[in-house]
Design a protein around this motif. Structure first.
Motif, PDB file in Angstrom:
ATOM      1  N   VAL A  21      63.630  32.138  46.819  1.00 12.98           N
ATOM      2  CA  VAL A  21      63.255  31.297  45.676  1.00 12.98           C
ATOM      3  C   VAL A  21      61.959  30.549  45.976  1.00 12.98           C
ATOM      4  CG1 VAL A  21      63.932  29.302  44.271  1.00 12.98           C
ATOM      5  CG2 VAL A  21      65.614  31.059  44.838  1.00 12.98           C
ATOM      6  N   LEU A  81      59.149  32.934  45.478  1.00 14.56           N
ATOM      7  CA  LEU A  81      58.895  33.151  44.048  1.00 14.56           C
ATOM      8  C   LEU A  81      58.111  31.985  43.448  1.00 14.56           C
ATOM      9  CD1 LEU A  81      62.242  34.656  42.678  1.00 14.56           C
ATOM     10  CD2 LEU A  81      60.038  35.809  42.895  1.00 14.56           C
ATOM     11  N   ALA A 133      56.187  32.401  39.830  1.00 19.31           N
ATOM     12  CA  ALA A 133      57.281  32.803  38.939  1.00 19.31           C
ATOM     13  C   ALA A 133      57.931  31.564  38.341  1.00 19.31           C
ATOM     14  CB  ALA A 133      58.322  33.615  39.708  1.00 19.31           C
ATOM     15  N   VAL A 136      62.683  34.397  34.902  1.00 25.29           N
ATOM     16  CA  VAL A 136      63.834  34.965  35.609  1.00 25.29           C
ATOM     17  C   VAL A 136      65.032  35.060  34.660  1.00 25.29           C
ATOM     18  CG1 VAL A 136      65.457  34.623  37.504  1.00 25.29           C
ATOM     19  CG2 VAL A 136      63.024  34.148  37.842  1.00 25.29           C
TER      20      VAL A 136
END
Length: 210
Positions: A19, A22, A27, A32
């Motif tokens: 995470v 990301l 992101a 997601v």
């Protein structure tokens, strides 16, 4: 009431390094969330398009990936400053839309009896909406079991794996599939009652302490 949801903190711990990567890559939690829904639709489309038994093996793979993405979007939101009202809406709607998109096509699959599949899919929506209703009456968002989102995912993943392997080996299906689905429906209805009861008890406790 016990639920696989209680394992979520440990699962999040395993995902945390990914995470962080990301988040550094830019992101977002909403991206997601949408990806998890798109995966559910893709699997649902595959179940509709392909009556072969082997396609059921997509369920365990896709459901594990979807649960991982659901944990990741929450961690991005909470731990990386991405919480938003849009995200809250996408999260709640995405869960129920993805459940319906992935489970309802099983009603047209030759290995599954249609009626209990449809009822379980509909009840999945009711279960999650009951959890949301808790917020409206002054309680927290309820995730009580015994058959919430994570438990449904585990049950259908296990069923898809079992059927995909056994039926792929030529072992026939049977009435047990229907009986199992009726049990899952009963567990779903129990969860609706349990979440409503726990939400009311939580509100009563707050009022008593006030």
């Amino acid at each position: 009431m016990p639920s696989i949801y209680q394992l979520k903190p440990a699962f999040q711990g395993l995902l945390r390094p990914f995470v962080r990567a990301l988040a550094r890559a830019g992101a977002t939690a909403n991206q997601v969330t949408v990806a998890a829904v798109l995966i559910a639709f893709a699997v649902g489309a595959a179940l509709l398009a392909c009556p072969r038994r082997e396609v059921l093996l997509l369920l365990p793979l896709a459901l594990f990936l979807r649960m991982a993405l659901n944990a990741i979007d929450g961690m991005l939101a909470r731990e990386h400053g991405q919480m938003s009202k849009l995200g809250a809406v996408l999260n709640e709607l995405g869960d129920v839309v993805a459940d319906v998109a992935m489970y309802l096509p099983l009603a047209l699959h030759p290995e599954f009896p249609a009626v209990p599949v449809v009822l379980v899919a509909v009840c999945a929506v009711v279960v999650e909406m009951t959890g949301v209703v808790g917020v409206q009456i002054g309680a927290s968002r309820r995730y009580d079991g015994p058959f919430g989102k994570s438990d449904r995912a585990f049950a259908f993943a296990a069923l898809g794996l079992l059927l995909g392997l056994l039926l792929g080996l030529g072992v026939p299906g049977g009435a047990w599939i229907g009986w199992l689905l009726w049990l899952l429906l009963a567990a779903s209805l129990w969860t609706v009652v349990n979440r409503a009861r726990q939400a009311l008890a939580e509100v009563a406790g707050k009022e008593g302490a006030a």
